[in-house]
Design a protein around this motif. Structure first.
Motif, PDB file in Angstrom:
ATOM      1  N   GLY A   1       0.789  -1.225   0.000  1.00 46.64           N
ATOM      2  CA  GLY A   1       0.000   0.000   0.000  1.00 46.64           C
ATOM      3  C   GLY A   1       0.817   1.269   0.000  1.00 46.64           C
ATOM      4  N   GLY A   2       2.108   1.166  -0.299  1.00 45.52           N
ATOM      5  CA  GLY A   2       2.970   2.341  -0.319  1.00 45.52           C
ATOM      6  C   GLY A   2       3.281   2.802  -1.724  1.00 45.52           C
ATOM      7  N   GLN A   3       4.192   3.744  -1.818  1.00 49.83           N
ATOM      8  CA  GLN A   3       4.620   4.265  -3.107  1.00 49.83           C
ATOM      9  C   GLN A   3       6.118   4.530  -3.075  1.00 49.83           C
ATOM     10  N   VAL A   4       6.681   4.669  -4.279  1.00 54.28           N
ATOM     11  CA  VAL A   4       8.137   4.780  -4.412  1.00 54.28           C
ATOM     12  C   VAL A   4       8.516   6.114  -5.043  1.00 54.28           C
ATOM     13  N   ILE A   5       9.555   6.737  -4.503  1.00 54.57           N
ATOM     14  CA  ILE A   5      10.256   7.827  -5.171  1.00 54.57           C
ATOM     15  C   ILE A   5      11.597   7.251  -5.599  1.00 54.57           C
ATOM     16  N   LEU A   6      11.905   7.328  -6.884  1.00 53.97           N
ATOM     17  CA  LEU A   6      13.097   6.678  -7.422  1.00 53.97           C
ATOM     18  C   LEU A   6      14.154   7.698  -7.800  1.00 53.97           C
ATOM     19  N   GLY A   7      15.350   7.512  -7.267  1.00 53.57           N
ATOM     20  CA  GLY A   7      16.505   8.296  -7.674  1.00 53.57           C
ATOM     21  C   GLY A   7      17.468   7.391  -8.407  1.00 53.57           C
ATOM     22  N   THR A   8      17.648   7.588  -9.700  1.00 50.53           N
ATOM     23  CA  THR A   8      18.449   6.662 -10.490  1.00 50.53           C
ATOM     24  C   THR A   8      19.280   7.407 -11.523  1.00 50.53           C
ATOM     25  N   GLY A   9      20.122   6.673 -12.238  1.00 51.81           N
ATOM     26  CA  GLY A   9      21.009   7.269 -13.228  1.00 51.81           C
ATOM     27  C   GLY A   9      22.366   7.565 -12.630  1.00 51.81           C
ATOM     28  N   GLU A  10      23.397   7.444 -13.451  1.00 54.00           N
ATOM     29  CA  GLU A  10      24.761   7.611 -12.953  1.00 54.00           C
ATOM     30  C   GLU A  10      25.039   9.027 -12.460  1.00 54.00           C
TER      31      GLU A  10
END
Length: 345
Positions: free
Chosen positions: A95-104
């Protein structure tokens, strides 16, 4: 006349404990996304300073609606992509959500220091974090809940981490190779001072030692990045030795593909003249000719396990297994074969 003790302010408690105002606020407002030892630290400070702060409600579930920051400062290839996808799917099930930090480019962003000050983020999952171990310790000390997937360096016991059984997987793979009669084996290792690199190299050398072969610096190469190109370059060096190896074992499947290219450039048949093996069992390992013998890592399960452990942290459950190592399997395919003339006992 006895004066009543003044209520401690959030700023007072933050100064007393060395924690951020945001972290203290999360404790005093009853949020569950705080490590247990940090909660105790804040509540003891409130009592010492002379005020009675609100206590968090016992048993409050933090999973529903929780926002999890996932840091994966690399390209989302089939390796990292599988881990991140499984994290997202599992967080959604909670029931949660994601904040994604990606990339070199994200490798240069000072993200960790800001996470405890973001009340919108309940916790974080850090995948192969490039930051020094000291920064992870500081993040822990600020009371922010997080889980590390595949740490680069050894971590204190109380930082929760999930990884594959690198040593055991490498040892089983090399046992397969030496079981085919190979004794002069070239090892293409990953970046130095990476925990997975060191564990896999130790596993490779352990199986060689089991058959009486001592490690040879001449037959070992470490690359700065575990890419196809670096694997190709290291394999060329090994195959151009006066006495070339009869097998090459690479840190990952991409480097093994580079080794296959180096073998083809020299007219060597795989596995007739040279055996080649990788590690990870990504899709690429099944797209080569011949298909790669490799070690299967439970990449998706690593993501699922990290979410499960983080949710337990958020809900203040006791964790006994803080460093979880998931099993690996050797997948034997067509790229490994016996040394010419080898006869099994």
């Amino acid at each position: 006349m006895v004066r009543p003790r003044a209520r401690a302010t959030v700023r007072d408690v933050a100064a007393e404990t060395g924690l951020s105002i945001a972290t203290v606020s999360r404790v005093l407002n009853g949020h569950s996304n705080v490590a247990p030892h940090t909660r105790d630290l804040v509540l003891r400070a409130v009592d010492r300073l002379g005020g009675e702060g609100p206590r968090p409600r016992a048993g409050r579930e933090a999973t529903a609606g929780a926002t999890i920051y996932v840091r994966c400062p690399y390209l989302l290839t089939d390796y990292f992509g599988l881990i991140v996808s499984s994290i997202g799917e599992t967080v959604d099930l909670h029931g949660g959500q994601v904040i994604l930090g990606t990339g070199e480019a994200a490798q240069r962003a000072p993200v960790l220091a800001t996470l405890p000050d973001r009340p919108d983020i309940a916790g974080a999952i850090l995948i192969l974090p490039p930051e020094p171990g000291e920064e992870l310790v500081r993040l822990r000390d600020r009371g922010f809940p997080f889980v590390v997937i595949d740490p680069r360096t050894p971590l204190p016991r109380d930082i929760v981490a999930v990884s594959a059984a690198h040593f055991a997987g490498a040892r089983k793979l090399m046992a397969h190779v030496v079981g085919l009669g190979h004794r002069r084996v070239g090892v293409i290792g990953g970046p130095v001072r990476w925990l997975p690199s060191e564990a896999r190299m130790a596993g490779y050398t352990a199986s060689l030692a089991d058959v009486g072969v001592l490690p040879s610096a001449e037959l070992q190469r470490n690359v700065p990045e575990p890419t196809t190109e670096h694997g190709h370059r290291a394999a060329r060096e090994l195959l151009d030795l006066p006495e070339r190896p009869t097998a090459l074992v690479a840190f990952n499947d991409k480097m093994a593909v580079g080794a296959l290219r180096a073998a083809a450039e020299r007219g060597l048949r795989v596995p007739g003249d040279l055996s080649v093996a990788g590690f990870d069992d990504i899709d690429l390992s099944r797209a080569t000719v011949p298909m790669l013998t490799t070690v299967r890592q439970p990449l998706e399960e690593m993501g699922r396990m990290a979410v499960t452990l983080l949710m337990r942290l958020l809900n203040r459950h006791t964790l006994e297994a803080l460093h979880v190592s998931l099993g690996t399997d050797v997948i034997v395919r067509d790229s490994t074969g016996p040394v010419p003339g080898f006869v099994r006992d």
